[in-house]
Design an enzyme around this catalytic site. Structure first.
Site, PDB file in Angstrom:
ATOM      1  N   CYS A 125       0.836  -1.195   0.000  1.00  0.00           N
ATOM      2  CA  CYS A 125       0.000   0.000   0.000  1.00  0.00           C
ATOM      3  C   CYS A 125       0.878   1.255   0.000  1.00  0.00           C
ATOM      4  O   CYS A 125       1.420   1.654   1.032  1.00  0.00           O
ATOM      5  CB  CYS A 125      -0.942   0.013   1.200  1.00  0.00           C
ATOM      6  SG  CYS A 125      -2.074   1.422   1.160  1.00  0.00           S
ATOM      7  N   CYS A 128      -0.389   4.258   2.406  1.00  0.00           N
ATOM      8  CA  CYS A 128      -0.149   4.002   3.833  1.00  0.00           C
ATOM      9  C   CYS A 128       1.350   3.984   4.143  1.00  0.00           C
ATOM     10  O   CYS A 128       1.786   4.513   5.160  1.00  0.00           O
ATOM     11  CB  CYS A 128      -0.799   2.689   4.258  1.00  0.00           C
ATOM     12  SG  CYS A 128      -2.609   2.728   4.221  1.00  0.00           S
TER      13      CYS A 128
END
Length: 170
Positions: A125, A128
């Site tokens: 991700c 993130c």
């Protein structure tokens, strides 16, 4: 079983994965709390129970239970966040995820952020990973220390794949 015991079960063909894990285990780039938090974040994200147990057992010998709890909670939070934020990127949307993760209840601590960095690296991700790396730096870590959490994640991932292959061949 400790991580070292687990490494000893690997065939010689996995020597690079063993060396990588040994290298990050002995690294001085992070303090013990930060290092074990990154290991826990990676191990939770990888989802190999035997490896996770070894990491948790070894971590318990080096850091307080609170550190293990916070790192574990951060990694579990990333299991939710990483999926939602990857989907937002792929769908090119700005909608709110509408999901609670529990990260807000954790202390603002570099070790917690390194657990999230390691888990986000494993889970792929980008948003993130960038957000938690930036927060870790705001809390006083330098880019080399943040990168060490990524190295830990990569080394853990390589070892668990070698374990999987070794088990399948047994």
């Amino acid at each position: 079983m400790s991580l070292i015991d687990l490494l000893e079960t690997l065939p010689t063909s996995a020597r690079d994965q063993v060396r990588n894990l040994e290298k990050v285990l002995g690294s001085k780039t992070l303090d013990l709390q930060q290092r074990w938090s990154a290991f826990i974040g990676a191990a939770v994200a990888i989802r190999d129970e035997r490896f996770l147990r070894a990491v948790l057992d070894d971590a318990a010998a080096h850091v307080p239970a609170e550190t293990i709890d916070h790192a574990s909670q951060a990694a579990v939070a990333m299991a939710t966040s990483n999926i939602a934020f990857r989907a937002k990127e792929w769908l090119d949307t700005e909608v709110r995820t509408g999901l609670r993760t529990g990260m807000a209840r954790l202390p603002r601590d570099p070790a917690v952020e390194l657990s999230a960095v390691a888990a986000s690296a494993i889970n792929g991700c980008k948003d993130c990973l960038r957000a938690h790396a930036a927060t870790a730096q705001e809390l006083g870590l330098n880019p080399e220390q943040v990168w060490e959490a990524v190295r830990i994640a990569a080394a853990c991932h390589g070892v668990t794949h070698a374990l999987l292959l070794s088990d399948a061949r047994s």
